[in-house]
Design an enzyme around this catalytic site. Structure first.
Site, PDB file in Angstrom:
ATOM      1  N   GLY A 165      11.357   1.443   3.914  1.00  0.00           N
ATOM      2  CA  GLY A 165      12.059   2.540   3.184  1.00  0.00           C
ATOM      3  C   GLY A 165      11.645   2.474   1.594  1.00  0.00           C
ATOM      4  O   GLY A 165      10.720   1.627   1.171  1.00  0.00           O
ATOM      5  N   ASN A 166      12.325   3.194   0.857  1.00  0.00           N
ATOM      6  CA  ASN A 166      12.041   3.174  -0.588  1.00  0.00           C
ATOM      7  C   ASN A 166      13.139   3.526  -1.178  1.00  0.00           C
ATOM      8  O   ASN A 166      14.418   3.842  -0.507  1.00  0.00           O
ATOM      9  CB  ASN A 166      10.836   4.199  -0.816  1.00  0.00           C
ATOM     10  CG  ASN A 166      11.260   5.536  -0.501  1.00  0.00           C
ATOM     11  OD1 ASN A 166      12.199   6.378  -0.879  1.00  0.00           O
ATOM     12  ND2 ASN A 166      10.463   6.200   0.376  1.00  0.00           N
ATOM     13  N   HIS A 167      13.256   3.569  -2.510  1.00  0.00           N
ATOM     14  CA  HIS A 167      14.431   3.739  -3.259  1.00  0.00           C
ATOM     15  C   HIS A 167      15.025   5.015  -3.649  1.00  0.00           C
ATOM     16  O   HIS A 167      15.783   5.081  -4.536  1.00  0.00           O
ATOM     17  CB  HIS A 167      14.379   2.931  -4.562  1.00  0.00           C
ATOM     18  CG  HIS A 167      14.078   1.272  -4.350  1.00  0.00           C
ATOM     19  ND1 HIS A 167      15.182   0.731  -4.131  1.00  0.00           N
ATOM     20  CD2 HIS A 167      13.158   0.489  -4.771  1.00  0.00           C
ATOM     21  CE1 HIS A 167      14.740  -0.723  -4.152  1.00  0.00           C
ATOM     22  NE2 HIS A 167      13.503  -0.482  -4.520  1.00  0.00           N
ATOM     23  N   ALA A 174      10.478  11.275  -0.818  1.00  0.00           N
ATOM     24  CA  ALA A 174       9.501  10.203  -0.949  1.00  0.00           C
ATOM     25  C   ALA A 174       9.617   9.815   0.376  1.00  0.00           C
ATOM     26  O   ALA A 174      10.028   9.065   0.952  1.00  0.00           O
ATOM     27  CB  ALA A 174      10.323   9.231  -1.974  1.00  0.00           C
TER      28      ALA A 174
END
Ligand code: CTP
Length: 401
Positions: free
Chosen positions: A210-212, A278
């Site tokens: 995943g990402n932030h 994102a």
């Protein structure tokens, strides 16, 4: 138009105060939430109980209130900040003069001075009082503060004289408020598609890549677009944010491929599409059916490319105004402009991780809006809610020229 809006009504001491009972009813019927502040003078013409009953809210008048034998204060700041619109009706010559001079000797005036929302005032007085240069000067001063005059009507006055000075009828006041709100809704009738948040790409049943991204920028864009009259489809990856506005249809997804399916299904119908998500560029080729055990020293995951939602939209574009986001760490402008061309966008919003206070997980953002003529408009560091309004303003200006 007034549905869900918070309207603060200030009632001062003129005979027209009796008409505020009808005004409150009209506002409530139109779906607004209404709170009323009275001056002491208003008590001679209308009762607090009437207005409390009709507004379905307690009415405030004094700085101090007594509840269950204890003293407390009526928080004029909270009251003022609660309001989306403040209306002072009837506004007597006395109250107009005090407002113009910043006098603060009652709760209504303290609330007025604390208000950040648009303030309307509907003068009501006898014709010579209305014509007096002192009244005219007060009205001019209030207009110079940005307050909005709801002009009085002409007709028979309580004194028996005929002329200008009668408070505008409740229906007319309602009309002014609705017209004002209509002007604030430049996206009325538009369909806006927004992608938001991160995507999670499963590795096994318990792990993911995943990402932030928190999703906040996309959710703020959705909220701002809905407030400006648009009907919004918001497709979000995992995010803690939720929506309250009925004009937003939220569809939650997890992976890039789910987001791709959902976004493209809504795209044909959209007038404006903004991809703020994102999206993970890659996903594990295979998802392990069971939790991967740590029985080896190394683990290699083979990743395959995810479909690019924005780029696909660029290829399929049929009149939609298409906006992407770019998060760059070097050669920011150049890379963003390349991305704009490659993905056939109408505009790209550049936010740089280099700017302090901007980007993932922050409450604020600092952007540049770049359109297809490669015109660059930089903005200051602002809250994400303000940034969302700036972005929509830039889009709106370009679809209307
Ligand atoms: N985007 C998308 N689908 C993807 C990847 C990106 O819709 N699979 C969109 C994002 O929502 C954003 C824009 O494309 O609006 C820019 O994404 P970014 O990842 O920065 O750019 P890429 O095109 O993936 O290029 P690179 O990662 O090489 O910078």
């Amino acid at each position: 138009m007034l549905g869900g809006k918070n309207i603060l009504l200030g009632v001062t001491g003129g005979i027209a105060a009796y008409k505020t009972a009808f005004l409150v009813r009209l506002l409530i019927k139109a779906g607004a939430r209404v709170k009323v502040v009275l001056t002491e003078g208003a008590l001679s013409f209308v009762t607090p109980l009437t207005l409390a009953t009709l507004s379905k809210n307690p009415v405030s008048m004094d700085f101090i209130k007594e509840e269950d034998g204890t003293l407390d204060w009526n928080n004029h700041v909270e009251l003022a900040l609660w309001a989306d619109l403040m209306v002072i009706a009837p506004a007597t010559a006395n109250t107009l003069s005090k407002m113009a001079h910043g006098t603060c000797d009652n709760l209504l005036l303290a609330t007025y001075l604390s208000a950040k929302c648009p303030v309307f005032f509907a003068p009501a007085m006898d014709l010579d009082m209305y014509r007096h240069p002192a009244t005219k000067t007060a009205i001019e001063k209030l207009s110079s503060y940005g307050n909005l005059l709801i002009p009085p009507a002409s007709g028979e006055l309580a004194s028996g004289l005929e002329g200008e000075g009668r408070m505008a009828e409740p229906e007319a006041i309602l009309g002014y408020l609705q017209d004002h709100l209509a002007q604030q809704q430049p996206l009325k009738g538009k369909k806006v598609l927004i992608t938001a948040g991160p995507t999670y790409e499963a590795i096994d049943p318990v792990r993911y890549i995943g990402n932030h991204s928190s999703g906040q920028m996309g959710f703020e864009l959705a909220r701002a677009a809905a407030e400006q009259g648009a009907s919004v489809v918001l497709i979000s990856g995992p995010s803690r944010f939720s929506v309250e506005n009925e004009s937003i249809t939220l569809q939650r997804v997890v992976s890039a491929r789910e987001m791709y399916e959902a976004a493209l299904a809504a795209y044909a119908d959209a007038d404006i599409a903004i991809c703020a998500a994102a999206v993970a560029d890659f996903r594990p080729r295979d998802i392990a059916p069971h939790k991967i055990k740590k029985c080896t020293e190394r683990l290699t995951l083979e990743l395959v490319k995810n479909p690019d939602i924005l780029e696909t939209m660029g290829k399929m574009k049929k009149g939609q105004y298409l906006v992407g986001f770019a998060l760059e760490t070097e050669n920011e402008i150049e890379n963003a402009q390349k991305k704009l061309k490659r993905k056939h966008l109408d505009a790209i919003v550049l936010n740089s991780l280099m700017d302090e206070g901007a980007g993932f997980g922050k409450e604020t953002n600092k952007i540049s809006f770049i359109d297809k003529n490669l015109t660059i408009k930089p903005f200051e560091l602002k809250s994400k809610a303000e940034v969302a309004r700036d972005i929509l303003h830039e889009i709106y200006q370009r679809i209307h020229t």
